[in-house]
Write a protein that holds these residues in place. Sequence first.
Motif, PDB file in Angstrom:
ATOM      1  N   HIS A  21      47.094  49.977  32.645  1.00 52.50           N
ATOM      2  CA  HIS A  21      47.938  49.670  33.798  1.00 52.50           C
ATOM      3  C   HIS A  21      49.206  48.896  33.457  1.00 52.50           C
ATOM      4  O   HIS A  21      50.143  48.885  34.261  1.00 52.50           O
ATOM      5  CB  HIS A  21      47.125  48.893  34.843  1.00 52.50           C
ATOM      6  N   LYS A  22      49.216  48.199  32.321  1.00 51.58           N
ATOM      7  CA  LYS A  22      50.374  47.402  31.895  1.00 51.58           C
ATOM      8  C   LYS A  22      50.928  46.528  33.030  1.00 51.58           C
ATOM      9  O   LYS A  22      52.100  46.637  33.411  1.00 51.58           O
ATOM     10  CB  LYS A  22      51.478  48.309  31.351  1.00 51.58           C
ATOM     11  N   PRO A  23      50.097  45.644  33.584  1.00 60.38           N
ATOM     12  CA  PRO A  23      50.552  44.800  34.702  1.00 60.38           C
ATOM     13  C   PRO A  23      51.731  43.915  34.295  1.00 60.38           C
ATOM     14  O   PRO A  23      51.782  43.408  33.176  1.00 60.38           O
ATOM     15  CB  PRO A  23      49.313  43.950  35.018  1.00 60.38           C
ATOM     16  N   VAL A  24      52.642  43.745  35.215  1.00 54.70           N
ATOM     17  CA  VAL A  24      53.873  43.022  34.913  1.00 54.70           C
ATOM     18  C   VAL A  24      53.618  41.575  34.485  1.00 54.70           C
ATOM     19  O   VAL A  24      54.334  41.033  33.640  1.00 54.70           O
ATOM     20  CB  VAL A  24      54.838  43.079  36.122  1.00 54.70           C
ATOM     21  N   PHE A  25      52.586  40.931  35.025  1.00 50.46           N
ATOM     22  CA  PHE A  25      52.327  39.528  34.698  1.00 50.46           C
ATOM     23  C   PHE A  25      51.393  39.357  33.491  1.00 50.46           C
ATOM     24  O   PHE A  25      51.037  38.244  33.138  1.00 50.46           O
ATOM     25  CB  PHE A  25      51.753  38.787  35.911  1.00 50.46           C
ATOM     26  N   ASN A  26      51.012  40.446  32.857  1.00 50.01           N
ATOM     27  CA  ASN A  26      50.183  40.368  31.654  1.00 50.01           C
ATOM     28  C   ASN A  26      50.975  40.580  30.368  1.00 50.01           C
ATOM     29  O   ASN A  26      50.518  40.202  29.293  1.00 50.01           O
ATOM     30  CB  ASN A  26      49.079  41.433  31.673  1.00 50.01           C
TER      31      ASN A  26
ATOM     32  N   HIS B  78      51.743  47.119  47.764  1.00 44.60           N
ATOM     33  CA  HIS B  78      51.764  48.568  47.562  1.00 44.60           C
ATOM     34  C   HIS B  78      50.553  49.037  46.757  1.00 44.60           C
ATOM     35  O   HIS B  78      50.544  50.147  46.239  1.00 44.60           O
ATOM     36  CB  HIS B  78      53.056  48.977  46.842  1.00 44.60           C
ATOM     37  N   ASP B  79      49.535  48.170  46.639  1.00 45.36           N
ATOM     38  CA  ASP B  79      48.297  48.464  45.895  1.00 45.36           C
ATOM     39  C   ASP B  79      48.537  48.664  44.396  1.00 45.36           C
ATOM     40  O   ASP B  79      47.744  49.326  43.719  1.00 45.36           O
ATOM     41  CB  ASP B  79      47.573  49.684  46.470  1.00 45.36           C
ATOM     42  N   ARG B  80      49.605  48.087  43.888  1.00 42.65           N
ATOM     43  CA  ARG B  80      49.851  48.127  42.446  1.00 42.65           C
ATOM     44  C   ARG B  80      49.211  46.909  41.801  1.00 42.65           C
ATOM     45  O   ARG B  80      49.272  45.804  42.340  1.00 42.65           O
ATOM     46  CB  ARG B  80      51.355  48.132  42.150  1.00 42.65           C
ATOM     47  N   ILE B  81      48.603  47.119  40.644  1.00 41.39           N
ATOM     48  CA  ILE B  81      47.990  46.012  39.914  1.00 41.39           C
ATOM     49  C   ILE B  81      49.089  45.230  39.201  1.00 41.39           C
ATOM     50  O   ILE B  81      49.839  45.779  38.393  1.00 41.39           O
ATOM     51  CB  ILE B  81      46.965  46.526  38.880  1.00 41.39           C
ATOM     52  N   ILE B  82      49.207  43.933  39.524  1.00 36.24           N
ATOM     53  CA  ILE B  82      50.254  43.121  38.905  1.00 36.24           C
ATOM     54  C   ILE B  82      49.689  42.124  37.889  1.00 36.24           C
ATOM     55  O   ILE B  82      50.433  41.533  37.112  1.00 36.24           O
ATOM     56  CB  ILE B  82      51.073  42.371  39.968  1.00 36.24           C
ATOM     57  N   TYR B  83      48.368  41.944  37.900  1.00 28.29           N
ATOM     58  CA  TYR B  83      47.739  41.041  36.920  1.00 28.29           C
ATOM     59  C   TYR B  83      46.264  41.395  36.784  1.00 28.29           C
ATOM     60  O   TYR B  83      45.592  41.712  37.771  1.00 28.29           O
ATOM     61  CB  TYR B  83      47.873  39.574  37.343  1.00 28.29           C
TER      62      TYR B  83
ATOM     63  N   ALA C  96      30.095  32.706  40.617  1.00 26.74           N
ATOM     64  CA  ALA C  96      29.402  32.901  39.332  1.00 26.74           C
ATOM     65  C   ALA C  96      29.298  34.357  38.894  1.00 26.74           C
ATOM     66  O   ALA C  96      28.306  34.772  38.314  1.00 26.74           O
ATOM     67  CB  ALA C  96      28.026  32.262  39.370  1.00 26.74           C
ATOM     68  N   ILE C  97      30.355  35.154  39.156  1.00 24.66           N
ATOM     69  CA  ILE C  97      30.386  36.542  38.693  1.00 24.66           C
ATOM     70  C   ILE C  97      31.186  36.601  37.390  1.00 24.66           C
ATOM     71  O   ILE C  97      32.320  36.121  37.313  1.00 24.66           O
ATOM     72  CB  ILE C  97      31.041  37.465  39.737  1.00 24.66           C
ATOM     73  N   THR C  98      30.615  37.212  36.342  1.00 26.27           N
ATOM     74  CA  THR C  98      31.324  37.405  35.074  1.00 26.27           C
ATOM     75  C   THR C  98      31.897  38.813  35.048  1.00 26.27           C
ATOM     76  O   THR C  98      31.157  39.795  35.180  1.00 26.27           O
ATOM     77  CB  THR C  98      30.376  37.225  33.873  1.00 26.27           C
ATOM     78  N   GLY C  99      33.194  38.901  34.893  1.00 22.97           N
ATOM     79  CA  GLY C  99      33.799  40.232  34.879  1.00 22.97           C
ATOM     80  C   GLY C  99      35.310  40.170  34.838  1.00 22.97           C
ATOM     81  O   GLY C  99      35.896  39.193  34.370  1.00 22.97           O
ATOM     82  N   VAL C 100      35.952  41.215  35.350  1.00 26.85           N
ATOM     83  CA  VAL C 100      37.409  41.287  35.387  1.00 26.85           C
ATOM     84  C   VAL C 100      37.873  41.294  36.841  1.00 26.85           C
ATOM     85  O   VAL C 100      37.147  41.732  37.737  1.00 26.85           O
ATOM     86  CB  VAL C 100      37.935  42.543  34.660  1.00 26.85           C
ATOM     87  N   TYR C 101      39.083  40.804  37.058  1.00 28.47           N
ATOM     88  CA  TYR C 101      39.642  40.778  38.406  1.00 28.47           C
ATOM     89  C   TYR C 101      41.073  41.293  38.368  1.00 28.47           C
ATOM     90  O   TYR C 101      41.744  41.258  37.343  1.00 28.47           O
ATOM     91  CB  TYR C 101      39.576  39.371  39.010  1.00 28.47           C
ATOM     92  N   PHE C 102      41.521  41.805  39.519  1.00 30.02           N
ATOM     93  CA  PHE C 102      42.837  42.425  39.621  1.00 30.02           C
ATOM     94  C   PHE C 102      43.614  41.816  40.780  1.00 30.02           C
ATOM     95  O   PHE C 102      43.095  41.757  41.893  1.00 30.02           O
ATOM     96  CB  PHE C 102      42.711  43.932  39.886  1.00 30.02           C
ATOM     97  N   PHE C 103      44.828  41.405  40.529  1.00 32.06           N
ATOM     98  CA  PHE C 103      45.721  40.989  41.605  1.00 32.06           C
ATOM     99  C   PHE C 103      46.563  42.209  41.992  1.00 32.06           C
ATOM    100  O   PHE C 103      47.211  42.820  41.140  1.00 32.06           O
ATOM    101  CB  PHE C 103      46.647  39.852  41.149  1.00 32.06           C
ATOM    102  N   MET C 104      46.532  42.557  43.281  1.00 34.60           N
ATOM    103  CA  MET C 104      47.252  43.723  43.780  1.00 34.60           C
ATOM    104  C   MET C 104      48.388  43.273  44.705  1.00 34.60           C
ATOM    105  O   MET C 104      48.236  42.315  45.467  1.00 34.60           O
ATOM    106  CB  MET C 104      46.297  44.635  44.569  1.00 34.60           C
ATOM    107  N   ASP C 105      49.509  44.001  44.641  1.00 34.97           N
ATOM    108  CA  ASP C 105      50.598  43.678  45.556  1.00 34.97           C
ATOM    109  C   ASP C 105      50.445  44.495  46.844  1.00 34.97           C
ATOM    110  O   ASP C 105      49.454  45.200  47.036  1.00 34.97           O
ATOM    111  CB  ASP C 105      51.963  43.899  44.896  1.00 34.97           C
TER     112      ASP C 105
END
Length: 271
Positions: free
Chosen positions: A86-91, A27-32, A16-25
């Motif tokens: 960040h311009k994530p590849v999956f976004n 290499h610690d790059r944000i992909i989504y 029940a947390i409202t916010g943003v989340y990041f998927f990292m690969d």
Amino acid sequence: MLSEKLKHILHHIPPAITGVYFFMDEHDRIIYIGKSNDIRKRVQQHFQHTTSKAVRMQHQVHQVKYENMGNELMALLRESELIKAHKPVFNRALRRSVFLWGLYLVDTEDGYLALKLQKINKEQRELMAFTAKTEGKEYLFRITERYQLCQKINGLYPSKGACFQFTLKTCKGACIGIEPTWMYNERVRQFVQDVSLPNENQVLLLDGRTEGERGVVLIENGVYRGYGFFKGELEKDVRLSDVIQSKTDDRDSQRLLRAYLRKQHSTAQGN
């Protein structure tokens, strides 16, 4: 059955947390980057999807991080800000088409101001933006009725004569030139004023991340200035200038704020 990888990821995310989340690969790059009113539940859904894109992303996710924003508006603003940075590849493909339809103010040949639903035009600033045509059309029907405007003028009732609403006496006859343009346009301008970002300072008080905390978004002279969090009372316990994190005012942030104010206005009006 949850995979061991997903169990490990979900273990670190409270419910029940409202916010943003990041998927990292790896290499610690944000992909989504995503936003949700329940991050834990949304992340689990990502790992249940079976499309080729979803499966590719699942294989690349090494860890998930998140930011608790406390409320949906600030989560949306933060998501938009981070995707641009960040311009994530999956976004990329998804974010090009968030807002497809806009409500525009148009002058008719007869001098009446019309509210027209059209595809987003990058060269012209829309009054409101919508993700789908049906959403925009439903909204236009509601505000046409609420402000006693004309369905024909607003492109909702194609006709060479009077619109159907005129027979019900909810249209004052602008469709057949009976109502003076100045009188009709006054109500249109009132609508525009009601849904526009105010030209004076406006402070939006929202839910915070923890008990006793509040979130705040600052609009200054119609310009989005940023957001922050505080405890206590503004100006009494803390100064607004001390809690606001400066942010960039851009087209997307303006759209998100107008959509929020539109919902608040609709709620206040009974729908």
